[in-house]
Design an enzyme around this catalytic site. Sequence first.
Site, PDB file in Angstrom:
ATOM      1  N   LYS A   1      -3.862   1.183  -7.474  1.00  0.00           N
ATOM      2  CA  LYS A   1      -3.434   0.194  -8.475  1.00  0.00           C
ATOM      3  C   LYS A   1      -4.090  -1.165  -8.216  1.00  0.00           C
ATOM      4  O   LYS A   1      -4.697  -1.758  -9.097  1.00  0.00           O
ATOM      5  CB  LYS A   1      -1.897   0.044  -8.452  1.00  0.00           C
ATOM      6  CG  LYS A   1      -1.142   1.339  -8.703  1.00  0.00           C
ATOM      7  CD  LYS A   1       0.348   1.122  -8.742  1.00  0.00           C
ATOM      8  CE  LYS A   1       0.974   0.769  -7.405  1.00  0.00           C
ATOM      9  NZ  LYS A   1       0.940   1.839  -6.388  1.00  0.00           N
TER      10      LYS A   1
ATOM     11  N   ARG B   1       9.838  -0.172 -11.301  1.00  0.00           N
ATOM     12  CA  ARG B   1       9.771   0.967 -10.395  1.00  0.00           C
ATOM     13  C   ARG B   1      11.055   1.776 -10.409  1.00  0.00           C
ATOM     14  O   ARG B   1      11.180   2.751  -9.679  1.00  0.00           O
ATOM     15  CB  ARG B   1       9.555   0.440  -8.983  1.00  0.00           C
ATOM     16  CG  ARG B   1       8.320   1.012  -8.325  1.00  0.00           C
ATOM     17  CD  ARG B   1       8.191   0.373  -6.986  1.00  0.00           C
ATOM     18  NE  ARG B   1       7.022  -0.468  -6.980  1.00  0.00           N
ATOM     19  CZ  ARG B   1       6.073  -0.418  -6.058  1.00  0.00           C
ATOM     20  NH1 ARG B   1       6.158   0.404  -5.056  1.00  0.00           N
ATOM     21  NH2 ARG B   1       5.047  -1.213  -6.117  1.00  0.00           N
TER      22      ARG B   1
ATOM     23  N   ARG C   1      -6.320   1.813   4.835  1.00  0.00           N
ATOM     24  CA  ARG C   1      -6.448   0.566   4.061  1.00  0.00           C
ATOM     25  C   ARG C   1      -6.473  -0.656   4.976  1.00  0.00           C
ATOM     26  O   ARG C   1      -5.754  -0.757   5.947  1.00  0.00           O
ATOM     27  CB  ARG C   1      -5.273   0.438   3.090  1.00  0.00           C
ATOM     28  CG  ARG C   1      -5.200  -0.943   2.453  1.00  0.00           C
ATOM     29  CD  ARG C   1      -4.257  -1.049   1.299  1.00  0.00           C
ATOM     30  NE  ARG C   1      -2.984  -0.412   1.511  1.00  0.00           N
ATOM     31  CZ  ARG C   1      -2.157  -0.062   0.532  1.00  0.00           C
ATOM     32  NH1 ARG C   1      -2.501  -0.295  -0.715  1.00  0.00           N
ATOM     33  NH2 ARG C   1      -1.016   0.508   0.798  1.00  0.00           N
TER      34      ARG C   1
ATOM     35  N   ARG D   1      -1.557  -3.456   6.624  1.00  0.00           N
ATOM     36  CA  ARG D   1      -0.183  -3.727   6.144  1.00  0.00           C
ATOM     37  C   ARG D   1       0.829  -3.015   7.031  1.00  0.00           C
ATOM     38  O   ARG D   1       0.593  -1.887   7.450  1.00  0.00           O
ATOM     39  CB  ARG D   1      -0.051  -3.225   4.696  1.00  0.00           C
ATOM     40  CG  ARG D   1      -0.288  -4.309   3.686  1.00  0.00           C
ATOM     41  CD  ARG D   1      -0.381  -3.803   2.288  1.00  0.00           C
ATOM     42  NE  ARG D   1       0.705  -2.924   1.864  1.00  0.00           N
ATOM     43  CZ  ARG D   1       0.846  -2.482   0.617  1.00  0.00           C
ATOM     44  NH1 ARG D   1      -0.023  -2.849  -0.298  1.00  0.00           N
ATOM     45  NH2 ARG D   1       1.838  -1.693   0.296  1.00  0.00           N
TER      46      ARG D   1
ATOM     47  N   ARG E   1       7.626   6.234   1.387  1.00  0.00           N
ATOM     48  CA  ARG E   1       7.369   5.496   0.140  1.00  0.00           C
ATOM     49  C   ARG E   1       7.034   6.465  -0.985  1.00  0.00           C
ATOM     50  O   ARG E   1       7.459   6.290  -2.133  1.00  0.00           O
ATOM     51  CB  ARG E   1       6.204   4.520   0.336  1.00  0.00           C
ATOM     52  CG  ARG E   1       6.614   3.243   1.043  1.00  0.00           C
ATOM     53  CD  ARG E   1       5.434   2.523   1.683  1.00  0.00           C
ATOM     54  NE  ARG E   1       4.386   2.151   0.746  1.00  0.00           N
ATOM     55  CZ  ARG E   1       3.151   1.859   1.109  1.00  0.00           C
ATOM     56  NH1 ARG E   1       2.790   1.912   2.377  1.00  0.00           N
ATOM     57  NH2 ARG E   1       2.271   1.513   0.212  1.00  0.00           N
TER      58      ARG E   1
END
Length: 574
Positions: free
Chosen positions: A85, A161, A196, A225, A236
């Site tokens: 995203k 969400r 990431r 992160r 998640r």
Amino acid sequence: MLMNYSPTVSHCCNVYHLTPKLSPNFITSFSPSSPCSLPTQQLLSHHIYGHNIIKRKPLRKGLKIVSSKSEPLKVMISGAPASGKGTQCEMIVQKFGVVHISTGDLLRAEVSAGTDIGNKAKEYMNSGRLVPDEIVTAMVTARLSLKDVKEKGWLLDGYPRSSTQAESLEKLNIRPDVYIMLDVPDEILIDRCVGRRIDPLTGRIYHVNNFPPDNDEIKARLVTRSDDTEDKVKSRLQIYKQNAEAVLSTYSGVMNKVDGNRPKEVIFKEIDSLLTRLQIDKDEASISGKLTRNERSLSSSDKKNWRGIPTRLNNIPHSREIRKYFYEDVLQATQRAIRDRKTRLKVEINIPELNPEMDVYRIGTLMELIRNLALSFADDGKRVKVCVQGSMGEGSLAGMPLQLAGTRKILEFMDWGDDGAMGNFVKIGSIGGDEVDDQDDMFILVAPQNAVGNCIIDDLRAMTDAAGDRPVILVNPRLKDLPGSSGIMQTMGRDKRLEYAASFEICYHFRLLYYAGTQYPIMGALRMSHPYAYELYKRVDDESPKKEKYVMLTTFPERPSGDEINDSFEGKSR
Ligand code: AP5
């Protein structure tokens, strides 16, 4: 499931600067150096629907250019953690200048600034759970009310969400033009998260393998992160799945599933095409003072599900509204293609309503489509020749395809309005080199086709040679070879004939999809309207009250194969 893919129907340029982060965390703020420019100004045209001509504007020579400021884009992007995203949002903002609102980024900024909200959010985020709705909703609605959002439009990333969040937006009448859903298989997601890295200075997203930074300086400052560990990603993902369905049902009418398991540039090309089309729709709506297709559907409960393609396609004969939809859809695609200087065009619209082989009365719908096209171009000052092939061949082989018998007479007897279009701006002719006159600006050919023992291609080629760079549009051509009267296929020059037939570019394609071996009920549709991607729709009826409804499953840059269509219907990733 095998879909019947071949039914028998015959027929901103702005430059954006990355500004330094607002807080010591990962917020990326893009500030346009100039207001978002709109796509090229649009041409106005006047459409005529129905069997009787309603009042038309006086014919004028030349094209009218009108400029107007349209509504900015409103986009939601969703998908599982690490579906890409944020990566796509960077590119969307760069191209379309909308304001990116990422709840993840907003929350991380609060956390690193040590605010009350941040302190509350921290424990939820660290464990991969959703932060309480009221906190997130207050943040988002406050951001949505700011001036820049109203001026440039918005791109909501990671919100809503949950069903409660979606309801909060619905209550405030905040609705997207499109809901993009990035679809990526689970096993890919975990690797993407774990690999990431974020640049804390610019907010740019990298990946240790997929997208490493260009230089060591950036590499040295990259951070991971805190929620990007394998365990947290799994949790998640699970939470995402629990909530996704509820949110999707709110936006199913504007949902557009995009295969996110491809190179990021390929994904963006698809999204770019979708958003460009939306922006053009909005510009055209603002120019003509009409509502966009989406807004029309929201403003009328009767047309609630007309986002994309019409409902009630299973009802034959089609209603006047459905016919109008197709006439306008074909016209817009053809106009865009001609504006793009295309000269050899083909319209393929495969609905039973336009298939005279099933019912001769349906020739009326085909004629009505032709009349709409011809009169609309005539309205733009073009001299249009509408051509129907005459009898071909000699002796016992002389003849013309049954479906076209009498077509020319029908065209001549049709109501072409009383302001002199017929005979001046619209003329009726046949197919062949001699039919091309100097004053003709363009040619619309009605279902040119080979007949048993006769081939139309030579006449067609002579006509296009004479037409030069003037547009020639074939509506529902059928140029494949047919067996001769002895049952033998024509083979002489076949390759050349097929090559010539293929030189016409498809500017509009609409095809209904059925389960293999059936022609009822319709299971979906494939639509392409120049210059956009092929859109695949699936029928997902509302149960109570029972209503036929179509949602867009995905898009394809090229015409999809039967297997690709089947896979999309079965929910398989490409
Ligand atoms: P958020 O920050 O929104 O996280 P997320 O939804 O889990 O999504 P990600 O940011 O992890 O991934 P992405 O889809 O943006 O992928 P990216 O482009 O970075 O939310 C974090 C937390 O905040 C939530 O867990 C929750 O606690 C809270 N929160 C947020 N919103 C909330 C809400 N509305 N309500 C309640 N709580 C909320 O890409 C990922 C990686 O893949 C990158 O390394 C990238 O380089 C790589 N990549 C991207 N595209 C490709 C590609 N095409 N091919 C190969 N690699 C790719």
